[in-house]
Write a protein that holds these residues in place. Structure first.
Motif, PDB file in Angstrom:
ATOM      1  N   GLY A  35      38.845  32.362  38.120  1.00  0.00           N
ATOM      2  CA  GLY A  35      37.615  32.515  38.895  1.00  0.00           C
ATOM      3  C   GLY A  35      37.754  33.307  40.171  1.00  0.00           C
ATOM      4  O   GLY A  35      36.747  33.658  40.800  1.00  0.00           O
ATOM      5  N   THR A  36      38.974  33.609  40.567  1.00  0.00           N
ATOM      6  CA  THR A  36      39.163  34.302  41.853  1.00  0.00           C
ATOM      7  C   THR A  36      38.759  35.767  41.774  1.00  0.00           C
ATOM      8  O   THR A  36      38.524  36.399  42.809  1.00  0.00           O
ATOM      9  N   ARG A  37      38.692  36.330  40.589  1.00  0.00           N
ATOM     10  CA  ARG A  37      38.308  37.734  40.427  1.00  0.00           C
ATOM     11  C   ARG A  37      36.790  37.913  40.319  1.00  0.00           C
ATOM     12  O   ARG A  37      36.303  39.039  40.289  1.00  0.00           O
ATOM     13  N   SER A  38      36.067  36.823  40.209  1.00  0.00           N
ATOM     14  CA  SER A  38      34.622  36.905  40.010  1.00  0.00           C
ATOM     15  C   SER A  38      33.901  37.395  41.257  1.00  0.00           C
ATOM     16  O   SER A  38      34.223  37.010  42.385  1.00  0.00           O
ATOM     17  N   ARG A  39      32.896  38.239  41.043  1.00  0.00           N
ATOM     18  CA  ARG A  39      32.044  38.688  42.156  1.00  0.00           C
ATOM     19  C   ARG A  39      31.124  37.566  42.629  1.00  0.00           C
ATOM     20  O   ARG A  39      30.476  37.699  43.668  1.00  0.00           O
ATOM     21  N   PHE A  59      31.733  26.507  29.933  1.00  0.00           N
ATOM     22  CA  PHE A  59      30.986  26.911  31.122  1.00  0.00           C
ATOM     23  C   PHE A  59      31.687  28.088  31.785  1.00  0.00           C
ATOM     24  O   PHE A  59      32.926  28.198  31.725  1.00  0.00           O
ATOM     25  N   PRO A  60      30.938  28.958  32.434  1.00  0.00           N
ATOM     26  CA  PRO A  60      31.574  30.040  33.195  1.00  0.00           C
ATOM     27  C   PRO A  60      32.375  29.500  34.372  1.00  0.00           C
ATOM     28  O   PRO A  60      32.202  28.347  34.793  1.00  0.00           O
ATOM     29  N   SER A  61      33.220  30.311  34.919  1.00  0.00           N
ATOM     30  CA  SER A  61      33.911  29.944  36.153  1.00  0.00           C
ATOM     31  C   SER A  61      32.891  29.787  37.270  1.00  0.00           C
ATOM     32  O   SER A  61      31.831  30.423  37.268  1.00  0.00           O
ATOM     33  N   LEU A  62      33.193  28.918  38.219  1.00  0.00           N
ATOM     34  CA  LEU A  62      32.364  28.724  39.425  1.00  0.00           C
ATOM     35  C   LEU A  62      30.947  28.278  39.055  1.00  0.00           C
ATOM     36  O   LEU A  62      29.955  28.884  39.464  1.00  0.00           O
ATOM     37  N   GLU A 107      22.012  38.885  45.217  1.00  0.00           N
ATOM     38  CA  GLU A 107      22.598  38.030  44.184  1.00  0.00           C
ATOM     39  C   GLU A 107      22.295  38.559  42.787  1.00  0.00           C
ATOM     40  O   GLU A 107      23.148  38.517  41.894  1.00  0.00           O
ATOM     41  N   LEU A 108      21.079  39.055  42.588  1.00  0.00           N
ATOM     42  CA  LEU A 108      20.726  39.617  41.284  1.00  0.00           C
ATOM     43  C   LEU A 108      21.576  40.836  40.960  1.00  0.00           C
ATOM     44  O   LEU A 108      21.948  41.062  39.799  1.00  0.00           O
ATOM     45  N   ALA A 109      21.895  41.617  41.980  1.00  0.00           N
ATOM     46  CA  ALA A 109      22.726  42.797  41.768  1.00  0.00           C
ATOM     47  C   ALA A 109      24.108  42.420  41.241  1.00  0.00           C
ATOM     48  O   ALA A 109      24.716  43.165  40.457  1.00  0.00           O
ATOM     49  N   GLU A 135      35.360  35.196  32.617  1.00  0.00           N
ATOM     50  CA  GLU A 135      34.343  34.481  33.391  1.00  0.00           C
ATOM     51  C   GLU A 135      33.603  33.455  32.541  1.00  0.00           C
ATOM     52  O   GLU A 135      33.291  32.363  33.009  1.00  0.00           O
ATOM     53  N   SER A 136      33.297  33.796  31.290  1.00  0.00           N
ATOM     54  CA  SER A 136      32.559  32.875  30.417  1.00  0.00           C
ATOM     55  C   SER A 136      33.330  32.655  29.122  1.00  0.00           C
ATOM     56  O   SER A 136      32.990  33.207  28.073  1.00  0.00           O
ATOM     57  N   PRO A 137      34.376  31.868  29.164  1.00  0.00           N
ATOM     58  CA  PRO A 137      35.158  31.633  27.943  1.00  0.00           C
ATOM     59  C   PRO A 137      34.394  30.751  26.971  1.00  0.00           C
ATOM     60  O   PRO A 137      33.656  29.858  27.374  1.00  0.00           O
TER      61      PRO A 137
END
Length: 698
Positions: free
Chosen positions: A467-471, A346-349, A492-494, A454-456
């Protein structure tokens, strides 16, 4: 057994014996006439050849020897060698050919005019039921072409041996133990050349089609899963409270749980520990997606589903009495997985709440790396609910070992900046921080860019905070609540690099597609299952489709359209590793999903999905992959699909035609359906038959 589908463009019907005999007699006469004028030839001319790509070829084939052949054999075919009988035969054959061509042209013309008259005033871009007669005509013509194929027909696939009945690729505990893997690593996923099956897995001898939803949530057939009556009765008081054996069925009750009190009281307790009146208010608190680690048999997810909470069960592979298999049989989301040494797929967050109760995970081992992985997939402001035998042990207790374990978990949680909200009995609830300021002063460092993927996809576990670097670092209390969350804002889409107009158009297209899918499937589903014993008259869509797998989910539009149409389904949205990764977007919409390489086995048991859907997957895999074949992919689909389950594929015309040929070998009923306003693509709609294995004799 399911009734056969109406034949489509490539349907599998056959002409009557009279017509076939006529064709054979005609060919014999032609051959006889030819031999009269070509006796010196050592090899006869090729018989009438009919290509699958041109089923009308026999109408225009030439049956007279070529001029070149005549010269080489020393014959000049002229009038003096032509008898009146031969002329009559040729004239008769020519008249028959042109008559058949004329009938075909008239039939297609009338069908086209009839279709145009019915389509007047409609704008739906997809399938129409009235196309069936037109498709039937083309199907019959195709069958004429198939008469000459003979031994060149698609080879039928063989059935697997009985030991494959519950085969899950890439999970082989015995092999891992032989390799010396222990401490939980024996449950790890390991894919290799021997992880595939090149055969069709049969259903158990006493397999029955599952009950309709929601009855199927509470009652399953014991012969559909690998668990014996003895296992049910001897699993201890804990399992007895969860399951009750009633002849050939297992029933589940909400008045039973993996904890001391019943599941309703337990979930009510969790809500109160968070500060809510009851679990119905969890959605208002920003909770939608829940990850249940070691879920038992899905009782928590079954209880939360009517509360608009979607719970994903994840548990390690079990050869018998499987948590994942039984949960899926109940119509609830689940996958096989272990994070003993690798990150979750699963991706982070990704989740608003993570729950675990009596799961067997050694949370106090490996410097708390399992808790760090929980932190990675938990959204900011999300909740970690932990129920354990050594949780919340008072200092006065003399069990020093359990007290040491509890202190370790509590200290790791503190180091991750989790806020301890409440402790009651054996249950503890923590809340992940909404901001990242706290991490700077903690022992565990923040992952560097190269380690914060982000998506390992089954990467090794990381001992740093991810996950702290994720937008996408957005606290759950700042996100829209369900169901508004399913429609992401332009902002959010952006974050996902998607334009609002593209997203809106995708939603509109899928709403139209789902309407047309259901208009096509509903009559067929109803004809196969008009009424089960003891059921009331079914209401469309008859609840025969519950577990849905979308093999190439894009933005999750298929999932969204099904929910908008109020279908009682859940969807496992799969994003192929060979394509663009929109999985973070799908999860941010409040759906469930997973990253997956379709050249590897999907992490689930056989016979777990009622419908498998794929839009453009064949094109994607053909371009991107070289490690596996299309046949490998279809073997895997057959493994995942329940008997009498449905497959809907949309792709280019050439790939759909190739796929149709493969389905014949898989013994599926299949039809190809035209897509209006799109000549480059077609739909392939299939149904898997119910074929049981033979009971072994002693």
């Amino acid at each position: 057994m399911a009734r056969p589908l109406h034949r489509g463009v490539l349907g599998g019907g056959r002409l009557s014996g009279n017509i076939q005999g006529y064709l054979e007699d005609t060919q014999m006469k032609i051959k006889t006439d030819k031999e009269d004028f070509d006796k010196a030839s050592k090899t006869s001319s090729d018989p009438v050849s009919l290509s699958l790509r041109n089923p009308f070829q026999f109408l225009l084939s030439e049956n007279t020897p070529s001029k070149q052949d005549s010269v080489e054999n020393g014959f000049a075919v002229s009038d003096q060698f032509t008898s009146n009988s031969r002329n009559r035969h040729l004239l008769t054959l020519l008249i028959l050919k042109f008559s058949l061509i004329l009938i075909v042209i008239l039939g297609l013309t009338v069908s086209l005019l009839w279709t145009i008259s019915l389509t007047t005033g409609t704008k739906s871009p997809m399938i129409r039921g009235y196309r069936r007669l037109q498709e039937q005509l083309v199907s019959d013509l195709w069958d004429i072409g198939e008469l000459s194929l003979g031994a060149n027909k698609v080879k039928e696939s063989e059935f697997c041996s009985p030991e494959f009945e519950n085969f899950v690729p890439c999970f082989n505990t015995t092999e891992n133990l032989e390799l010396g893997l222990t401490e939980g690593k024996e449950f790890d996923r390991r894919c290799g050349p021997m992880s595939k099956q090149n055969c069709l897995i049969l259903a158990p001898p006493k397999y029955k089609v599952p009950h309709r939803w929601p009855t199927g949530r509470d009652v399953i057939w014991i012969d559909n899963v690998k668990i014996t009556a003895q296992e049910v009765l001897s699993s201890g008081s804990l399992t007895k409270r969860m399951m009750m054996l009633d002849e050939d069925q297992i029933s589940f009750s909400f008045a039973s749980s993996m904890v001391d009190d019943n599941i309703e009281d337990y979930s009510h307790q969790i809500a109160e520990m968070i500060g809510l009146r009851n679990e119905s208010y969890l959605v208002q608190a920003g909770v939608r997606a829940v990850l249940d680690i070691g879920c038992g048999y899905g009782s928590l997810g079954a209880h939360l589903f009517p509360k608009q909470l979607l719970t994903m069960c994840i548990a390690h592979y079990e050869s018998s009495d499987s948590q994942v298999q039984i949960t899926l049989e109940r119509g609830l989301p689940a996958i096989v997985g272990s994070f003993a040494s690798k990150q979750l797929p699963f991706p982070s967050l990704s989740f608003d709440m993570i729950h675990t109760a009596w799961d067997g995970v050694q949370w106090d081992k490996k410097d708390g790396i399992y808790l760090i992985e929980v932190d990675r997939v938990l959204r900011p402001g999300g909740y970690f609910v932990w129920t354990s035998a050594f949780a919340n042990i008072p200092d006065s207790v003399r069990d020093k070992e359990n007290l040491k374990r509890w202190d370790f978990v509590r200290n790791i949680a503190k180091d991750l900046c989790w806020d301890l909200l409440s402790q009651q009995d054996k249950t503890v609830v923590w809340k992940k921080p909404s901001n990242k300021d706290c991490y700077a002063s903690r022992k565990h460092v923040i992952c560097k860019a190269g380690h914060d993927v982000e998506s390992p996809y089954y990467h090794p576990l990381e001992a740093c905070i991810g996950g702290t670097r994720s937008r996408r670092w957005i606290p759950i209390e700042e996100r829209a609540t369900w169901p508004s969350r399913a429609t992401l804002s332009s902002k959010e889409l952006a974050l996902h690099g998607v334009l609002a107009d593209d997203f809106a158009e995708d939603n509109i297209n899928w709403k139209s597609a789902v309407r047309d899918y259901w208009s096509l499937l509903s009559p067929l589903i109803f004809s196969d299952h008009p009424k089960r014993p003891g059921d009331e008259d079914p209401i469309p869509p008859y609840n025969m489709v519950r577990n849905v797998l979308d093999m190439n989910a894009h933005f999750g539009g298929f999932n969204s359209a099904l929910l908008d149409a109020r279908k009682s389904v859940w969807v496992m949205n799969v994003v192929p590793t060979s394509g663009v990764n929109h999985l973070p977007l799908i999860l941010d919409r409040g759906f469930l999903g997973i990253l997956h390489d379709w050249c590897e086995g999907f992490p689930t048991y056989p016979r777990t999905y009622d419908m498998v859907h794929a839009d453009g997957l064949l094109s994607l895999e053909t371009v991107k992959q070289s490690r596996c074949s299309t046949l490998d992919l279809f073997y895997e689909i057959d493994r995942l699909l329940r008997p009498e389950g449905w497959v809907i594929l949309r792709d280019t015309t050439s790939l759909i035609q190739s796929a149709r040929a493969i389905t014949a070998g898989l013994k599926w009923e299949a039809r190809v359906v035209e897509i209006e306003s799109n000549n480059d693509e077609k739909l392939l709609v299939c149904q898997k038959p119910l074929i049981r294995s033979q009971a072994s004799s002693l």
